[in-house]
Design a protein around this motif. Structure first.
Motif, short mmCIF file in Angstrom:
data_model
loop_
_atom_site.label_atom_id
_atom_site.label_comp_id
_atom_site.label_asym_id
_atom_site.label_seq_id
_atom_site.Cartn_x
_atom_site.Cartn_y
_atom_site.Cartn_z
N ILE B 3 2.80 15.49 16.90
CA ILE B 3 2.07 16.67 16.43
C ILE B 3 0.92 16.28 15.49
O ILE B 3 -0.02 17.04 15.31
N ILE B 4 1.02 15.09 14.91
CA ILE B 4 -0.07 14.62 14.05
C ILE B 4 -0.53 13.26 14.57
O ILE B 4 0.30 12.37 14.80
N LYS B 5 -1.85 13.17 14.76
CA LYS B 5 -2.38 11.88 15.21
C LYS B 5 -3.53 11.49 14.28
O LYS B 5 -4.53 12.21 14.19
N VAL B 6 -3.31 10.40 13.57
CA VAL B 6 -4.32 9.93 12.61
C VAL B 6 -4.95 8.67 13.18
O VAL B 6 -4.25 7.73 13.54
N ALA B 22 -9.62 3.99 -0.76
CA ALA B 22 -8.32 4.63 -0.98
C ALA B 22 -7.51 4.54 0.30
O ALA B 22 -6.29 4.37 0.28
N LEU B 23 -8.19 4.68 1.43
CA LEU B 23 -7.55 4.47 2.75
C LEU B 23 -8.49 3.58 3.56
O LEU B 23 -9.71 3.77 3.50
N ASN B 24 -7.90 2.68 4.29
CA ASN B 24 -8.78 1.73 5.00
C ASN B 24 -8.27 1.53 6.43
O ASN B 24 -7.46 0.67 6.71
N GLY B 25 -8.74 2.41 7.30
CA GLY B 25 -8.41 2.28 8.72
C GLY B 25 -6.96 2.55 9.05
O GLY B 25 -6.33 1.79 9.79
N VAL B 26 -6.41 3.63 8.57
CA VAL B 26 -5.00 3.97 8.85
C VAL B 26 -4.91 4.74 10.17
O VAL B 26 -5.61 5.71 10.38
N SER B 27 -4.05 4.28 11.03
CA SER B 27 -3.78 4.99 12.28
C SER B 27 -2.27 5.19 12.41
O SER B 27 -1.51 4.22 12.36
N LEU B 28 -1.87 6.42 12.56
CA LEU B 28 -0.43 6.73 12.63
C LEU B 28 -0.23 7.96 13.51
O LEU B 28 -1.14 8.78 13.69
N ILE B 213 10.28 5.16 7.46
CA ILE B 213 9.62 4.79 6.20
C ILE B 213 8.34 4.02 6.54
O ILE B 213 8.37 3.03 7.28
N ILE B 214 7.24 4.55 6.01
CA ILE B 214 5.95 3.87 6.23
C ILE B 214 5.50 3.33 4.88
O ILE B 214 5.42 4.08 3.89
N THR B 215 5.22 2.08 4.82
CA THR B 215 4.82 1.47 3.54
C THR B 215 3.30 1.28 3.53
O THR B 215 2.72 0.73 4.47
N PHE B 216 2.68 1.81 2.46
CA PHE B 216 1.24 1.66 2.27
C PHE B 216 0.98 0.58 1.23
O PHE B 216 1.73 0.44 0.26
N GLU B 217 -0.10 -0.15 1.44
CA GLU B 217 -0.52 -1.12 0.44
C GLU B 217 -2.04 -1.24 0.52
O GLU B 217 -2.59 -1.45 1.61
N ASP B 218 -2.68 -1.07 -0.59
CA ASP B 218 -4.15 -1.16 -0.65
C ASP B 218 -4.84 -0.31 0.43
O ASP B 218 -5.80 -0.72 1.07
N GLY B 219 -4.32 0.87 0.64
CA GLY B 219 -4.96 1.80 1.58
C GLY B 219 -4.69 1.49 3.04
O GLY B 219 -5.32 2.08 3.92
N LYS B 220 -3.78 0.60 3.28
CA LYS B 220 -3.47 0.25 4.68
C LYS B 220 -1.97 0.38 4.92
O LYS B 220 -1.19 0.32 3.97
N VAL B 221 -1.60 0.54 6.17
CA VAL B 221 -0.18 0.54 6.51
C VAL B 221 0.31 -0.89 6.49
O VAL B 221 -0.17 -1.73 7.27
N ALA B 222 1.25 -1.15 5.57
CA ALA B 222 1.72 -2.53 5.43
C ALA B 222 3.02 -2.76 6.18
O ALA B 222 3.40 -3.90 6.43
N GLY B 223 3.69 -1.67 6.53
CA GLY B 223 4.95 -1.84 7.25
C GLY B 223 5.53 -0.51 7.66
O GLY B 223 5.14 0.54 7.13
N GLU B 224 6.44 -0.55 8.61
CA GLU B 224 7.05 0.68 9.10
C GLU B 224 8.48 0.39 9.50
O GLU B 224 8.75 -0.64 10.12
N GLU B 225 9.36 1.29 9.12
CA GLU B 225 10.78 1.08 9.45
C GLU B 225 11.34 2.38 10.01
O GLU B 225 11.17 3.45 9.42
N ILE B 226 11.96 2.30 11.17
CA ILE B 226 12.58 3.49 11.76
C ILE B 226 14.08 3.27 11.78
O ILE B 226 14.56 2.22 12.21
N ARG B 227 14.83 4.30 11.26
CA ARG B 227 16.29 4.14 11.20
C ARG B 227 17.00 4.98 12.25
O ARG B 227 16.54 6.04 12.59
#
Lengths: 411, 227
Positions: B3-6, B22-28, B213-227
């Motif tokens: 439903i959301i596409k970034v 603040a955000l640097n090329g985030v796609s999610l 869980i999506i981890t951000f660092e310096d405006g970028k996606v640094a990691g993602e964890e799906i449980r």
């Protein structure tokens, strides 16, 4: 719910809102009460002038109206009077013989307008009898009674039962004289009128000057309701259209006979409207300031409202409603205060007798009864709403310029 | 279904001097029914990201599409209307309307949506009951605890039947008991009503309950964890 939010918002800072509403209330009270004061003054002047001096309507020969020469009389006055009395709203009429004369006593003399009147007719038309301060209203039983003002009595250095010699022109233009005896002394609120007019019996004046006893050069008309004056003037104009167009008579309302009175009334209203506008303009700065503070204190809240989906129009309306409620609360308090003050002073009057000489010389009474029409309150309410709407523009624009993301982060 | 596409979302502050990304090329992408936490240190871009997704701020570049609508294509008025009907917000500082009661705070958003008074009533009471505030209907925010206020905020966000709810540090101002209670309520709503929740958080309790869980660092996606 927007109404609820706006109303409750204005009471979030009670002290500030009370200070602002008090300033609006006091400002409006000042404006409204001054208007009531001057309006009462103007209405009393007009009322006094109608009751004592000129009546609601006067009918003359047009030439008499131009130069006040006694020889220009009204032809067939009985027919005219009968016609006037058949009109609805006419309380009474009085036929008069007016002659310019020189009044003299043993000590002094003065130019004067002598009004030859029928005392019974005058009782319906004029309140001059009520203004008698000494002596009586023609009831002396003596020949050639006269009623003069205290001002004239003072000028001629005479009193009740003293003789006064009038020198006048007869219908042939020959100077003739007659001695009258002072029956009563009156005093009105108009020094100029008092100085310039005296009353005698019409039949005595006609006899003394050689005019026909039925001769009349002024018909004064009094109405049940003064507000009908313009309508009755129009009706009489159509009723006597042939006489009017033939130049036999001229029919004039009090406002045409004494345009100064009309001007006083009109100017009072205009000045008061200007005064209220000035007061509201001054108050506008206070209202804008308060509303700006209110908006700036609620930046985060307004940002939140924008974020959850309240559009700009609704935010504008919310701030506008807050301003209107705040102003109207003050306005209502000011009007209530004014109603109380006007009711009390309208009943007791305001005594300005220490200024009587100056006021009377302009025809104003020295005892003022403030008066106001309900329309003025309606007009003031509309002005207050307009002021509030205008005052809300700047704060509302300020609110609309907020960026919701930044606003929400503000403390 | 997403439903959301970034796509390649970038937000640069202070462009003319020293640019700060603040955000640097985030796609999610986010799907319906997610219960997702965005985590990361302060200043990593979590709140900026939520603001972009919620249409509260404009990106410097990149796009946010919600159910096929590109937010950049909407005029300001349309964007406000879009938020009203599609997005629910829960703020760290509760941000309720202080002059309205609990019931009125929830009702207000429905009134903004133009829902008739009768229908509003039917919707509000069960919602407030489900967040445990049926006995606080006529209390104003200053008469409620922090936890209770945040529950009113949850009810308000749910009342508008949004496609998803963005919650910026919703438990940051709450004690642990209130935070647990709030999380349980949100999880229950997510499970029962299939409402999508996206949080930004530092709170380990939220992270524990999140399914993604999506981890951000310096405006970028640094990691993602799906449980």
């Amino acid at each position: 719910m927007l109404n609820n939010i706006s109303w409750r918002n204005i009471w979030r800072n009670k002290t500030r809102s009370i200070v602002l509403t008090a300033s609006v209330a006091i400002g409006l009270f000042g404006g409204i009460f001054s208007f009531a004061f001057y309006n009462g003054m103007a209405e009393q002047t007009i009322d006094n002038s109608i009751s004592t001096e000129i009546s609601n309507i006067q009918i003359h020969n047009p030439k008499f109206a131009d130069n006040q020469e006694a020889v220009y009389g009204i032809s067939e006055p009985e027919k005219v009077i009968a016609g006037i009395r058949s009109v609805n709203g006419v309380k009474g009429t009085a036929s008069r013989l007016l002659i310019n004369a020189m009044a003299a006593s043993a000590n002094s003399s003065s130019g004067i307008l002598v009004k030859g009147v029928d005392p019974d007719e005058e009782l319906i038309i004029s309140n001059i009898k009520e203004k008698i301060t000494e002596g009586s209203y023609f009831n002396t039983g003596k020949r050639y009674p006269a009623v003069i003002s205290s001002k004239l009595a003072e000028k001629l250095k005479i009193g009740v039962n003293k003789k006064i010699i009038l020198t006048m022109q007869n219908p042939q233009g020959v100077i003739s004289g007659a001695a009258f005896r002072v029956a009563g002394i009156f005093k009105t609120d108009n020094t100029n009128f008092d100085e310039a007019v005296m009353f005698v019996l019409k039949e005595d004046l006609a006899e003394a000057t050689g005019f026909d006893p039925a001769y009349v050069n002024e018909i004064a008309v009094r109405l049940d309701d003064p507000d009908d004056t313009k309508a009755v003037v129009t009706e009489l104009g159509s009723k006597f259209s042939s006489d009017v167009s033939a130049g036999k008579i001229i029919i004039r309302g009090w406002y045409e006979i004494n345009p100064f009175l009309e001007m006083v009334s009109g100017m009072t209203v205009q000045m008061s409207v200007i005064l209220i506008i000035i007061i509201l303009c001054a108050l506008m700065f206070g209202i804008v300031n308060t509303m700006l503070m209110s908006v700036l204190e609620r930046v985060r809240e307004i940002g939140m409202l924008m974020a959850i989906g309240m559009n700009g129009r609704k935010i504008f309306v919310m701030i506008m409603l807050e301003t209107i409620y705040l102003s109207l609360t003050g306005g209502a308090a000011g009007m209530l205060l004014s109603i109380i003050a006007i009711s009390v002073t309208g009943y007791t009057g305001i005594d300005l007798s220490f200024l009587a000489e100056g006021l009377n010389s302009y025809g104003y009474s020295s005892y003022i009864f403030p008066a106001i029409s309900p329309f003025y309150f309606l007009m003031t309410s509309v002005f207050v709403i307009i002021t509030a709407v205008l005052s809300s523009v700047l704060p509302a624009r300020r609110a609309l310029k907020l960026n919701p993301a930044e606003a929400i982060r503000q403390n | 279904m997403s439903i959301i596409k970034v796509t390649d979302l970038t937000k640069i502050y202070n462009k003319t001097r020293v640019p700060v990304y603040a955000l640097n090329g985030v796609s999610l992408e986010f799907s319906e029914g997610e219960f997702t936490a965005i985590v990361g240190p302060s200043g990593c871009g979590k709140t900026t990201f939520l603001n972009m997704v919620g249409g509260l701020d404009k990106p410097s570049s990149g796009a946010v599409e919600i159910s096929g609508t590109n937010l950049a294509s909407l005029k300001p008025g349309q964007l406000t209307d879009f938020r009203l009907h599609n997005i629910g917000f829960i703020f760290q500082a509760y941000n309720l309307i202080p002059v309205l009661t609990t019931k009125e705070n929830v009702e207000f958003i429905l009134e903004l949506q133009g829902v008739p008074a009768g229908e509003r009533e039917k919707k509000i009471l069960p919602l407030l009951e489900s967040v445990g505030l049926s006995d606080k209907l006529n209390n104003r925010p200053n008469e409620l605890s922090g936890g209770q206020q945040q529950r009113v905020a949850v009810a308000r966000a749910l009342a508008s039947s949004p496609k998803f709810i963005l919650a910026d540090e919703p438990t940051a101002n709450l004690d642990s008991k209130s935070a647990d209670s709030l999380l349980d309520i949100m999880l229950k709503m997510n499970e029962e009503l299939k409402v999508t929740f996206i949080f930004s958080t530092h709170d380990s309790r939220v992270m524990k309950k999140a399914r993604r869980i999506i981890t951000f660092e310096d405006g970028k996606v640094a990691g993602e964890e799906i449980r």
